[in-house]
Design a protein around this motif. Sequence first.
Motif, PDB file in Angstrom:
ATOM      1  N   VAL A  25       0.935  -1.124  -0.030  1.00  0.00           N
ATOM      2  CA  VAL A  25       0.005  -0.064  -0.032  1.00  0.00           C
ATOM      3  C   VAL A  25       0.655   1.224  -0.094  1.00  0.00           C
ATOM      4  CG1 VAL A  25      -1.517   1.323   1.392  1.00  0.00           C
ATOM      5  CG2 VAL A  25      -1.930  -1.083   1.040  1.00  0.00           C
ATOM      6  N   SER A  26       1.841   1.346   0.719  1.00  0.00           N
ATOM      7  CA  SER A  26       2.766   2.379   0.740  1.00  0.00           C
ATOM      8  C   SER A  26       3.960   2.760  -0.267  1.00  0.00           C
ATOM      9  CB  SER A  26       3.538   2.295   2.425  1.00  0.00           C
ATOM     10  OG  SER A  26       2.572   2.275   3.316  1.00  0.00           O
ATOM     11  N   LEU A  27       4.379   1.771  -0.575  1.00  0.00           N
ATOM     12  CA  LEU A  27       5.558   1.940  -1.737  1.00  0.00           C
ATOM     13  C   LEU A  27       5.201   2.199  -2.993  1.00  0.00           C
ATOM     14  CD1 LEU A  27       8.029  -0.739  -0.315  1.00  0.00           C
ATOM     15  CD2 LEU A  27       7.832   1.435   0.447  1.00  0.00           C
ATOM     16  N   LYS A  28       5.825   3.194  -3.627  1.00  0.00           N
ATOM     17  CA  LYS A  28       5.510   3.577  -5.043  1.00  0.00           C
ATOM     18  C   LYS A  28       5.729   2.375  -5.900  1.00  0.00           C
ATOM     19  CE  LYS A  28       6.165   8.496  -4.390  1.00  0.00           C
ATOM     20  NZ  LYS A  28       6.867   9.578  -4.766  1.00  0.00           N
ATOM     21  N   LYS A  29       5.130   2.513  -6.935  1.00  0.00           N
ATOM     22  CA  LYS A  29       5.084   1.457  -8.222  1.00  0.00           C
ATOM     23  C   LYS A  29       4.625   0.096  -7.643  1.00  0.00           C
ATOM     24  CE  LYS A  29       8.282   4.184 -11.161  1.00  0.00           C
ATOM     25  NZ  LYS A  29       9.520   4.204 -11.910  1.00  0.00           N
ATOM     26  N   ALA A 115       9.513   8.174   5.959  1.00  0.00           N
ATOM     27  CA  ALA A 115       8.570   8.132   7.170  1.00  0.00           C
ATOM     28  C   ALA A 115       7.800   6.841   6.610  1.00  0.00           C
ATOM     29  CB  ALA A 115       7.548   9.277   7.694  1.00  0.00           C
ATOM     30  N   THR A 116       7.467   6.866   5.198  1.00  0.00           N
ATOM     31  CA  THR A 116       6.650   5.779   4.598  1.00  0.00           C
ATOM     32  C   THR A 116       7.303   4.538   4.510  1.00  0.00           C
ATOM     33  OG1 THR A 116       5.444   7.424   3.128  1.00  0.00           O
ATOM     34  CG2 THR A 116       5.387   5.274   2.439  1.00  0.00           C
ATOM     35  N   LYS A 117       8.441   4.604   4.404  1.00  0.00           N
ATOM     36  CA  LYS A 117       9.366   3.226   4.439  1.00  0.00           C
ATOM     37  C   LYS A 117       9.365   2.878   5.716  1.00  0.00           C
ATOM     38  CE  LYS A 117      12.362   4.702   0.851  1.00  0.00           C
ATOM     39  NZ  LYS A 117      13.710   5.254   0.258  1.00  0.00           N
ATOM     40  N   LEU A 118       9.565   3.555   6.860  1.00  0.00           N
ATOM     41  CA  LEU A 118       9.468   3.356   8.240  1.00  0.00           C
ATOM     42  C   LEU A 118       8.261   2.732   8.607  1.00  0.00           C
ATOM     43  CD1 LEU A 118      11.202   2.768  10.954  1.00  0.00           C
ATOM     44  CD2 LEU A 118      10.244   5.113  11.524  1.00  0.00           C
ATOM     45  N   GLY A 119       7.265   3.322   8.132  1.00  0.00           N
ATOM     46  CA  GLY A 119       5.861   2.623   8.407  1.00  0.00           C
ATOM     47  C   GLY A 119       5.483   1.141   7.874  1.00  0.00           C
ATOM     48  N   ARG A 193      11.664  -2.931  13.247  1.00  0.00           N
ATOM     49  CA  ARG A 193      12.063  -1.958  13.643  1.00  0.00           C
ATOM     50  C   ARG A 193      13.828  -2.062  13.749  1.00  0.00           C
ATOM     51  NH1 ARG A 193       9.924   3.023  15.562  1.00  0.00           N
ATOM     52  NH2 ARG A 193       8.250   2.115  16.618  1.00  0.00           N
ATOM     53  N   LEU A 194      13.992  -3.031  14.294  1.00  0.00           N
ATOM     54  CA  LEU A 194      15.582  -3.557  14.325  1.00  0.00           C
ATOM     55  C   LEU A 194      15.943  -3.743  12.863  1.00  0.00           C
ATOM     56  CD1 LEU A 194      17.910  -3.801  16.357  1.00  0.00           C
ATOM     57  CD2 LEU A 194      17.289  -6.162  16.767  1.00  0.00           C
ATOM     58  N   VAL A 195      15.115  -4.575  12.103  1.00  0.00           N
ATOM     59  CA  VAL A 195      15.689  -4.791  10.645  1.00  0.00           C
ATOM     60  C   VAL A 195      15.760  -3.522  10.074  1.00  0.00           C
ATOM     61  CG1 VAL A 195      14.857  -5.863   8.568  1.00  0.00           C
ATOM     62  CG2 VAL A 195      14.906  -7.238  10.959  1.00  0.00           C
ATOM     63  N   HIS A 196      14.802  -2.611  10.117  1.00  0.00           N
ATOM     64  CA  HIS A 196      15.065  -1.431   9.367  1.00  0.00           C
ATOM     65  C   HIS A 196      16.091  -0.724   9.927  1.00  0.00           C
ATOM     66  CE1 HIS A 196      14.279   3.120   9.139  1.00  0.00           C
ATOM     67  NE2 HIS A 196      13.467   2.872   8.150  1.00  0.00           N
ATOM     68  N   TYR A 197      16.616  -0.664  11.028  1.00  0.00           N
ATOM     69  CA  TYR A 197      17.812   0.183  11.568  1.00  0.00           C
ATOM     70  C   TYR A 197      19.165  -0.671  10.895  1.00  0.00           C
ATOM     71  CZ  TYR A 197      21.362   1.326  14.905  1.00  0.00           C
ATOM     72  OH  TYR A 197      22.684   1.919  15.315  1.00  0.00           O
ATOM     73  N   LEU A 198      19.174  -1.788  10.866  1.00  0.00           N
ATOM     74  CA  LEU A 198      20.477  -2.672  10.553  1.00  0.00           C
ATOM     75  C   LEU A 198      20.649  -3.131   8.991  1.00  0.00           C
ATOM     76  CD1 LEU A 198      19.901  -5.598  13.205  1.00  0.00           C
ATOM     77  CD2 LEU A 198      21.775  -3.793  13.106  1.00  0.00           C
ATOM     78  N   LEU A 199      19.664  -3.028   8.203  1.00  0.00           N
ATOM     79  CA  LEU A 199      19.625  -3.421   6.718  1.00  0.00           C
ATOM     80  C   LEU A 199      20.065  -2.091   6.080  1.00  0.00           C
ATOM     81  CD1 LEU A 199      17.260  -5.982   5.918  1.00  0.00           C
ATOM     82  CD2 LEU A 199      19.611  -6.274   6.669  1.00  0.00           C
ATOM     83  N   PRO A 200      20.651  -2.156   4.878  1.00  0.00           N
ATOM     84  CA  PRO A 200      20.950  -1.165   4.037  1.00  0.00           C
ATOM     85  C   PRO A 200      19.805  -0.702   3.147  1.00  0.00           C
ATOM     86  CG  PRO A 200      22.158  -2.921   3.169  1.00  0.00           C
ATOM     87  CD  PRO A 200      21.381  -3.272   4.334  1.00  0.00           C
ATOM     88  N   ILE A 201      18.730  -0.534   3.653  1.00  0.00           N
ATOM     89  CA  ILE A 201      17.507   0.011   2.788  1.00  0.00           C
ATOM     90  C   ILE A 201      17.560   1.062   2.083  1.00  0.00           C
ATOM     91  CG2 ILE A 201      14.960   0.451   2.791  1.00  0.00           C
ATOM     92  CD1 ILE A 201      14.997  -1.361   5.477  1.00  0.00           C
ATOM     93  N   PRO A 202      17.627   1.511   0.668  1.00  0.00           N
ATOM     94  CA  PRO A 202      17.820   2.483  -0.081  1.00  0.00           C
ATOM     95  C   PRO A 202      17.028   3.791   0.530  1.00  0.00           C
ATOM     96  CG  PRO A 202      17.596   0.439  -1.456  1.00  0.00           C
ATOM     97  CD  PRO A 202      17.054   0.090  -0.252  1.00  0.00           C
ATOM     98  N   GLY A 203      17.725   4.754   0.731  1.00  0.00           N
ATOM     99  CA  GLY A 203      16.886   6.087   1.048  1.00  0.00           C
ATOM    100  C   GLY A 203      16.148   5.895   2.545  1.00  0.00           C
ATOM    101  N   LYS A 204      16.650   4.961   3.252  1.00  0.00           N
ATOM    102  CA  LYS A 204      15.967   4.793   4.616  1.00  0.00           C
ATOM    103  C   LYS A 204      16.481   6.295   5.452  1.00  0.00           C
ATOM    104  CE  LYS A 204      19.109   2.090   7.650  1.00  0.00           C
ATOM    105  NZ  LYS A 204      19.206   0.997   8.179  1.00  0.00           N
ATOM    106  N   GLY A 205      15.328   6.521   6.401  1.00  0.00           N
ATOM    107  CA  GLY A 205      15.847   7.276   7.256  1.00  0.00           C
ATOM    108  C   GLY A 205      16.019   6.874   8.830  1.00  0.00           C
ATOM    109  N   ALA A 206      15.968   7.570   9.588  1.00  0.00           N
ATOM    110  CA  ALA A 206      15.988   7.159  11.119  1.00  0.00           C
ATOM    111  C   ALA A 206      14.864   6.170  11.567  1.00  0.00           C
ATOM    112  CB  ALA A 206      15.797   8.196  12.352  1.00  0.00           C
ATOM    113  N   SER A 207      15.277   5.217  12.420  1.00  0.00           N
ATOM    114  CA  SER A 207      14.164   4.368  12.774  1.00  0.00           C
ATOM    115  C   SER A 207      13.270   4.665  14.162  1.00  0.00           C
ATOM    116  CB  SER A 207      15.204   3.137  13.417  1.00  0.00           C
ATOM    117  OG  SER A 207      15.843   2.445  12.215  1.00  0.00           O
ATOM    118  N   ASP A 208      13.404   5.847  14.543  1.00  0.00           N
ATOM    119  CA  ASP A 208      12.518   6.503  15.444  1.00  0.00           C
ATOM    120  C   ASP A 208      12.626   5.501  17.075  1.00  0.00           C
ATOM    121  OD1 ASP A 208      11.002   8.296  16.682  1.00  0.00           O
ATOM    122  OD2 ASP A 208       9.025   7.494  15.676  1.00  0.00           O
ATOM    123  N   TRP A 209      13.720   5.596  17.289  1.00  0.00           N
ATOM    124  CA  TRP A 209      13.944   4.913  18.474  1.00  0.00           C
ATOM    125  C   TRP A 209      13.434   5.556  19.689  1.00  0.00           C
ATOM    126  CZ3 TRP A 209      14.534  -0.175  18.163  1.00  0.00           C
ATOM    127  CH2 TRP A 209      15.318  -0.815  17.104  1.00  0.00           C
TER     128      TRP A 209
END
Length: 273
Positions: A25-29, A115-119, A193-209
């Motif tokens: 639902v959130s990611l483009k394309k 923020a969309t990616k973190l969501g 959330r920990l996976v978001h923090y650890l993995l090199p996801i393109p263009g990610k931001g902070a994990s909002d700890w």
Amino acid sequence: MSPYAAEFIGTMILIVLGSGVCAGVSLKKSFAHASGWIVIGMGWGLAVAIAVYAVGQVSGAHLNPAVTLALAFQGVFPWQDVPGYIMAQVLGAMAGAVIVVLHYWPHWKETEDTATKLGVFATGPAMDHPFANVLSEMIGTFIFVLALQSIGANSFTEGLHPLIVGFLVVSIGLSLGGTTGYAINPARDFGPRLVHYLLPIPGKGASDWKYAWVPIVGPLLGGSFGGLFYQAVFKGYASPAFWIMLGIIVIVLLVTFRFSRTYKSSITNKLTV
């Protein structure tokens, strides 16, 4: 299969399908892009149902530390198994999040908003208000555990029970999820959330700890009290743990209420400087 392996696999399935619908639902394309909250709510409900179908006969399909603690406080689940179940749930949630990352790999680069990616991985507040956010997660998980046990007291056609539990999650999502994204499950939020923090996801931001404690503390307290409340009101036995948990909840809410006032004042002062 051991119960711990079942909790790992069941929680992995839960996150693959639950975070998967958030990604779609959130990611483009993505063909599902912008299809809305109802799709997310239905996706999470079906994710829970499928995960329970998969491992319910092996481990009881807790898939959620709040459920595990609620059953332990009631005395129907051994305390010595609690750490293993929770560890399996968190690791399963992490494994599920990794699968979602890989499945949607080219879509992360196409989606600019961090923020969309973190969501896709973790919950966050619609309004940043610690007291209201913790209370929301407490209420949602309280209703989840209370209703879960009430459902379990009924007789259903064989195999229908997990589907009803899935509908419960849909109902909570549609009715109560608009405030914090209804984590109602610490493993579901912390592991991804920990996976978001650890993995090199393109263009990610902070994990909002700074927010991460809310979907842990709120569900654990709300779920535990939900189980104890069911035992006290429906079964007629108010254990000492019921009153202790009630006292802890009151203290936590008072502390977060005071913190919210201080937090709001500090934000206002920064904006006016």
